[in-house]
Design an enzyme around this catalytic site. Structure first.
Site: not given
Length: 321
Positions: A159, A254, A284
């Protein structure tokens, strides 16, 4: 593919309790909520991996690294992964990603050094990036004492941590002396101003909240920050040549899925050896939530095995050594 049933169950539970990624002005509450969620859903550390904490000098003072050592690498000069955790540059830390880093070390037969970089809003960009640079340089300078092979170092992150990892690759490439042979990017955040189909389709109700992301940027960045700067938005670069080989993993549901896929295609078009995987039915942060999402553990084993294989190819040895 449809959303994984266990993911559906997790999202339903989060919607009842309030998502840890939902918009909130209370940063301390956000951090507690994320830490609590990860303690409930996170992967358990690998039994065959030891870890210890190391304090090293950083640009803002002492910098903490967590060193994961698989028993298969004891007293052996081993490849290493420098790991940068996710959490939107505001939440996350060594504890929230402890299970993921431990399992990645086990699967890849690499020592993993996770960096406890400074977070916003207390420390805005580029504090976290500078910490990552300092940690990498310290690891390379002390490779022999850490029993690390400096010719086989991977930079990795998930991320927002993957954003830092990609930016780090660019910074070192610009200096003409990158220490990395591979970048491992897990559901990366690569364009701060992206407006992609995946962001529009999955920007609310699929764990990562796009409205929260946009609000968080105001906390993470100076008011005059250029969001299109390739150091902040690596996808917006006009040159992808000269970067390390890449393994990029995205999740189907995501908001960031599209930018990870586009980044992989641009690296490949620039001649960078690239391996891209989209994980069907996933959201995610799924790899760190193996306590609630059974798919995560075997997926992480495959990711680690692919890293081991890529590193072994550079030495012509078996991936387990």
């Amino acid at each position: 593919m449809a959303l994984d049933p266990r993911v559906q169950r997790l999202l339903a539970m989060l919607s009842i309790g309030g998502e840890a990624s939902a918009p909130s002005e209370d940063v301390s509450a956000r951090r507690r909520a994320f830490a609590e969620m990860m303690s409930l859903t996170g992967l358990q550390p690998a039994a065959d991996v030891d870890h210890s904490d190391i304090i090293v000098p950083g640009p803002g003072g002492e910098l903490l690294l967590r060193h994961y050592v698989p028993r298969s690498t004891r007293s052996v000069l081993s490849p290493a992964i420098v790991y940068l955790h996710g959490g939107g540059w505001i939440t996350g830390g060594l504890e929230t990603h402890d299970g993921l880093c431990s399992r990645l070390a086990e699967a890849s037969h690499c020592r993993v050094l996770a960096v406890d970089y400074r977070l916003a809003p207390e420390n805005q960009h580029p504090a976290g990036l500078y910490d990552a640079v300092a940690a990498t340089r310290w690891i390379i300078d002390n490779a022999m004492s850490l029993e690390i092979d400096p010719s086989r170092v991977v930079i990795a992150g998930d991320s927002a941590g993957a954003n830092l990892a990609a930016s780090l690759c660019r910074l070192f490439a610009q200096q003409g002396a990158s220490p990395f042979v591979l970048q491992l990017l897990l559901y990366p955040f690569l364009d701060l101003v992206a407006d992609t189909p995946s962001r529009r389709a999955y920007g609310r109700g699929y764990f990562l909240d796009v409205a929260a992301m946009k609000a968080d940027l105001a906390l993470c960045l100076p008011a005059d920050a250029d969001l299109t700067d390739p150091i902040l938005s690596p996808l917006r670069s006009d040159d992808f040549s000269g970067l390390p080989a890449a393994h990029i993993h995205t999740a189907e549901y995501d908001p960031m899925c599209d930018e990870g896929e586009i980044y992989a295609s641009r690296l490949a078009a620039a001649g960078v050896e690239t391996r891209y995987t989209r994980h069907a039915g996933m959201i995610h942060q799924f790899l760190a939530m193996g306590g609630a999402i059974p798919y995560a553990a075997p997926a992480l084993r495959e990711i680690g095995a692919a890293v081991a294989e890529a590193l072994a190819a550079r030495r012509g040895v078996d991936p387990a050594h």
